[in-house]
Design an enzyme around this catalytic site. Sequence first.
Site, PDB file in Angstrom:
ATOM      1  N   GLU A  66       0.840  -1.203   0.000  1.00  0.00           N
ATOM      2  CA  GLU A  66       0.000   0.000   0.000  1.00  0.00           C
ATOM      3  C   GLU A  66       0.877   1.256   0.000  1.00  0.00           C
ATOM      4  O   GLU A  66       0.559   2.242  -0.664  1.00  0.00           O
ATOM      5  CB  GLU A  66      -0.940   0.004   1.203  1.00  0.00           C
ATOM      6  CG  GLU A  66      -1.965   1.110   1.168  1.00  0.00           C
ATOM      7  CD  GLU A  66      -2.949   1.007   0.010  1.00  0.00           C
ATOM      8  OE1 GLU A  66      -3.139   2.040  -0.687  1.00  0.00           O
ATOM      9  OE2 GLU A  66      -3.531  -0.067  -0.211  1.00  0.00           O
ATOM     10  N   GLU A  73       1.430   6.148  -7.213  1.00  0.00           N
ATOM     11  CA  GLU A  73       0.329   7.013  -7.650  1.00  0.00           C
ATOM     12  C   GLU A  73       0.734   8.482  -7.597  1.00  0.00           C
ATOM     13  O   GLU A  73       0.421   9.246  -8.510  1.00  0.00           O
ATOM     14  CB  GLU A  73      -0.919   6.759  -6.812  1.00  0.00           C
ATOM     15  CG  GLU A  73      -1.620   5.470  -7.163  1.00  0.00           C
ATOM     16  CD  GLU A  73      -2.970   5.326  -6.489  1.00  0.00           C
ATOM     17  OE1 GLU A  73      -3.368   6.224  -5.708  1.00  0.00           O
ATOM     18  OE2 GLU A  73      -3.628   4.308  -6.751  1.00  0.00           O
TER      19      GLU A  73
END
Length: 127
Positions: A66, A73
Amino acid sequence: MKEWRRLVSSFSYALQGIVQTVKTQRNMQIHVAFAVLALAAAWWLRIPRGDVLLVFFSIALVWALELVNTALEAAVDLSSPEWHAKAKTAKDACAGAVLVAAVLSVVIGVAVFGPPLWEKLTVWLAV
C-alpha cells in the site's frame, strides 16, 4: 556521529511516509484497522506463535504494498497530470498488487483464525 544522524534522518523520513499514508489514504486506514483487529483476535484466541508470525507477515506485506502503491500514484500524478493509458496501467497494476496481498491475507486469516474461532463458537453455542 554524522553517519548516526543520517541513519536517524532516514528512519524519520520513512516514519513520516508511513504516517502521511495512514493520514491521507482511506485504504491504508482500513488496512490498519483490520491489522489491529487481527492482532487482537490472535491474542484473544491464543493463536500459536508461528501462526501469529504469518499474520504479522501478511500485515507487513499489505502495508508495504500500500505504501508503494501510494508512492507510485503520487509519482504518476506528478509526471502525468493528464489522463494517459500508461499512467492508468501503472496505477492499476500497483493497486492489483495490493489486492493480491490483501486476498492472500484473508486466506491466511481464514486458515489461522478459522479453527480456533469455530471451537470458541461451538463452546459458546453449546452452553
